[in-house]
Write a protein that holds these residues in place. Structure first.
Motif, PDB file in Angstrom:
ATOM      1  N   UNK A  50       6.025 -13.899  -1.649  1.00 37.07           N
ATOM      2  CA  UNK A  50       4.889 -14.636  -2.206  1.00 37.07           C
ATOM      3  C   UNK A  50       3.772 -13.647  -2.514  1.00 37.07           C
ATOM      4  N   UNK A  51       3.393 -13.575  -3.776  1.00 41.63           N
ATOM      5  CA  UNK A  51       2.297 -12.697  -4.210  1.00 41.63           C
ATOM      6  C   UNK A  51       1.184 -13.584  -4.745  1.00 41.63           C
ATOM      7  N   UNK A  52      -0.022 -13.383  -4.218  1.00 45.33           N
ATOM      8  CA  UNK A  52      -1.147 -14.238  -4.599  1.00 45.33           C
ATOM      9  C   UNK A  52      -2.328 -13.406  -5.079  1.00 45.33           C
ATOM     10  N   UNK A  53      -2.724 -13.631  -6.334  1.00 50.05           N
ATOM     11  CA  UNK A  53      -3.954 -13.082  -6.919  1.00 50.05           C
ATOM     12  C   UNK A  53      -4.098 -11.573  -6.659  1.00 50.05           C
ATOM     13  N   UNK A  54      -3.037 -10.860  -6.932  1.00 47.80           N
ATOM     14  CA  UNK A  54      -2.985  -9.429  -6.652  1.00 47.80           C
ATOM     15  C   UNK A  54      -3.846  -8.636  -7.627  1.00 47.80           C
ATOM     16  N   UNK A  55      -4.621  -7.705  -7.074  1.00 49.27           N
ATOM     17  CA  UNK A  55      -5.409  -6.777  -7.876  1.00 49.27           C
ATOM     18  C   UNK A  55      -5.154  -5.357  -7.370  1.00 49.27           C
ATOM     19  N   UNK A  56      -5.098  -4.417  -8.311  1.00 51.16           N
ATOM     20  CA  UNK A  56      -4.868  -3.017  -7.954  1.00 51.16           C
ATOM     21  C   UNK A  56      -5.152  -2.146  -9.165  1.00 51.16           C
ATOM     22  N   UNK A  57      -5.242  -0.839  -8.922  1.00 52.54           N
ATOM     23  CA  UNK A  57      -5.474   0.087 -10.013  1.00 52.54           C
ATOM     24  C   UNK A  57      -5.347   1.520  -9.560  1.00 52.54           C
ATOM     25  N   UNK A  58      -5.693   2.426 -10.460  1.00 55.38           N
ATOM     26  CA  UNK A  58      -5.602   3.849 -10.187  1.00 55.38           C
ATOM     27  C   UNK A  58      -7.002   4.443 -10.302  1.00 55.38           C
ATOM     28  N   UNK A  59      -7.554   4.857  -9.165  1.00 56.64           N
ATOM     29  CA  UNK A  59      -8.922   5.354  -9.172  1.00 56.64           C
ATOM     30  C   UNK A  59      -9.881   4.261  -9.603  1.00 56.64           C
ATOM     31  N   UNK A  60     -10.695   4.540 -10.621  1.00 58.21           N
ATOM     32  CA  UNK A  60     -11.648   3.554 -11.123  1.00 58.21           C
ATOM     33  C   UNK A  60     -11.052   2.648 -12.197  1.00 58.21           C
ATOM     34  N   UNK A  61      -9.801   2.896 -12.554  1.00 55.07           N
ATOM     35  CA  UNK A  61      -9.157   2.124 -13.604  1.00 55.07           C
ATOM     36  C   UNK A  61      -8.363   0.974 -12.991  1.00 55.07           C
ATOM     37  N   UNK A  62      -8.849  -0.261 -13.176  1.00 52.53           N
ATOM     38  CA  UNK A  62      -8.141  -1.426 -12.660  1.00 52.53           C
ATOM     39  C   UNK A  62      -7.027  -1.812 -13.625  1.00 52.53           C
ATOM     40  N   UNK A  63      -5.828  -2.038 -13.081  1.00 54.38           N
ATOM     41  CA  UNK A  63      -4.660  -2.366 -13.890  1.00 54.38           C
ATOM     42  C   UNK A  63      -4.217  -3.805 -13.668  1.00 54.38           C
ATOM     43  N   UNK A  64      -4.214  -4.237 -12.413  1.00 58.09           N
ATOM     44  CA  UNK A  64      -3.827  -5.608 -12.083  1.00 58.09           C
ATOM     45  C   UNK A  64      -5.066  -6.418 -11.760  1.00 58.09           C
ATOM     46  N   UNK A  65      -5.174  -7.602 -12.392  1.00 58.62           N
ATOM     47  CA  UNK A  65      -6.348  -8.443 -12.211  1.00 58.62           C
ATOM     48  C   UNK A  65      -6.029  -9.773 -11.528  1.00 58.62           C
ATOM     49  N   UNK A  66      -4.816 -10.275 -11.745  1.00 59.74           N
ATOM     50  CA  UNK A  66      -4.456 -11.554 -11.123  1.00 59.74           C
ATOM     51  C   UNK A  66      -2.952 -11.773 -11.267  1.00 59.74           C
ATOM     52  N   UNK A  67      -2.194 -11.132 -10.388  1.00 57.35           N
ATOM     53  CA  UNK A  67      -0.738 -11.283 -10.397  1.00 57.35           C
ATOM     54  C   UNK A  67      -0.335 -12.222  -9.270  1.00 57.35           C
ATOM     55  N   UNK A  68       0.326 -13.311  -9.631  1.00 60.52           N
ATOM     56  CA  UNK A  68       0.844 -14.252  -8.646  1.00 60.52           C
ATOM     57  C   UNK A  68       2.289 -14.586  -9.002  1.00 60.52           C
ATOM     58  N   UNK A  69       3.155 -14.573  -8.009  1.00 60.58           N
ATOM     59  CA  UNK A  69       4.556 -14.927  -8.226  1.00 60.58           C
ATOM     60  C   UNK A  69       5.188 -15.337  -6.910  1.00 60.58           C
ATOM     61  N   UNK A  70       6.323 -16.000  -7.037  1.00 63.72           N
ATOM     62  CA  UNK A  70       7.048 -16.482  -5.865  1.00 63.72           C
ATOM     63  C   UNK A  70       8.544 -16.281  -6.098  1.00 63.72           C
ATOM     64  N   UNK A  71       9.244 -15.942  -5.021  1.00 65.81           N
ATOM     65  CA  UNK A  71      10.681 -15.713  -5.100  1.00 65.81           C
ATOM     66  C   UNK A  71      11.346 -16.343  -3.883  1.00 65.81           C
ATOM     67  N   UNK A  72      12.377 -17.148  -4.119  1.00 69.00           N
ATOM     68  CA  UNK A  72      13.123 -17.774  -3.032  1.00 69.00           C
ATOM     69  C   UNK A  72      14.313 -16.900  -2.650  1.00 69.00           C
ATOM     70  N   UNK A  73      14.848 -17.053  -1.443  1.00 73.31           N
ATOM     71  CA  UNK A  73      16.050 -16.300  -1.059  1.00 73.31           C
ATOM     72  C   UNK A  73      17.192 -16.555  -2.047  1.00 73.31           C
ATOM     73  N   UNK A  74      17.851 -15.480  -2.477  1.00 73.00           N
ATOM     74  CA  UNK A  74      18.973 -15.600  -3.389  1.00 73.00           C
ATOM     75  C   UNK A  74      18.609 -15.824  -4.840  1.00 73.00           C
TER      76      UNK A  74
END
Length: 236
Positions: free
Chosen positions: A7-31
């Protein structure tokens, strides 16, 4: 038994001062098998880096198998059951095929679903090349080795970043066949690739990423029926 493996909720990330991810959300069930779709540079590989602890998360959460994993060390995440087939394969060039596989083994010997002889049964060509160095393999053989190496960690989730990039058509067909078999055996997968037709046959659901934001998700039938969506976010 949990119905959510990842379960990924509202993920944000980047490299240094450069933001790359602003709002990544996803879900994965077993199999389940899902894809991350989008043009190059939209944040798919960056999302994978965050999943494996290779890039710090600045905001949002990642839960895997019931445990919060965002910003955990990558070796801990791998031991929890995530296996990565990285973009560019990244096999150890000066190790033999067998040494590449044994180096990542989560369960030495024959404990767990995947061990050396089982990988060789799954990829007969790797058995034939077991004494060859990584540099002596073709691109297709390196990709088989990268998949086998990830399977040797005995994952409950296999993540493939550019699953068939740069491979000959006959090898691509073989890789897609391998992935279908793994899915039939119940292994959860996240797949990134440019072959939309193959992805729609393999995956249960798809997530489209545009400029670091999850803009759409749905099954193959819904995606296939929406030509405007494909043209807007996936067309070249």
């Amino acid at each position: 038994m949990t119905t959510t493996l990842l379960q990924v909720e509202q993920l944000q990330a980047g490299y240094g001062r450069s933001q790359v991810l602003f709002d990544i959300s996803l879900r994965l069930a077993p199999g389940e098998a899902i894809t991350l779709l989008g043009r190059n540079g939209m944040g798919r590989s960056t999302t994978v880096s965050c999943l494996f602890g290779l890039l710090p998360v600045t905001r949002g959460t990642i839960h895997f198998a019931g445990t919060r994993t965002d910003n955990q060390p990558s070796h801990r995440i791998a031991r929890m059951g995530m296996g990565l087939v990285p973009e560019g394969r990244q096999v150890f060039p000066l190790l033999t095929v067998e040494e590449n596989l044994v180096a990542t083994a989560q369960n030495p010997g024959n404990k767990g679903r995947w061990y050396l002889e089982e990988v060789f049964r799954f990829f007969p060509r790797l058995r034939e090349r077991r004494r060859n160095l990584g540099t002596q393999l073709s691109g297709g053989e390196q990709q088989m080795l990268a998949i086998g190496r990830a399977l040797m960690t005995n994952p409950s989730l296999l993540v493939l970043d550019e699953a068939t990039e740069g491979l000959a058509p006959v090898v691509r067909t073989e890789i897609w066949s391998v992935l279908r078999t793994l899915k039939e055996e119940g292994l959860a997968m996240i797949v990134i690739d440019k072959n939309l037709a193959a992805l729609m046959k393999l995956a249960d659901r798809h997530y489209i990423i545009e400029k670091g934001v999850t803009v759409w998700n749905g099954d193959s039938a819904a995606l296939r029926a929406n030509e405007t969506l494909i043209s807007r976010y996936l067309g070249v």
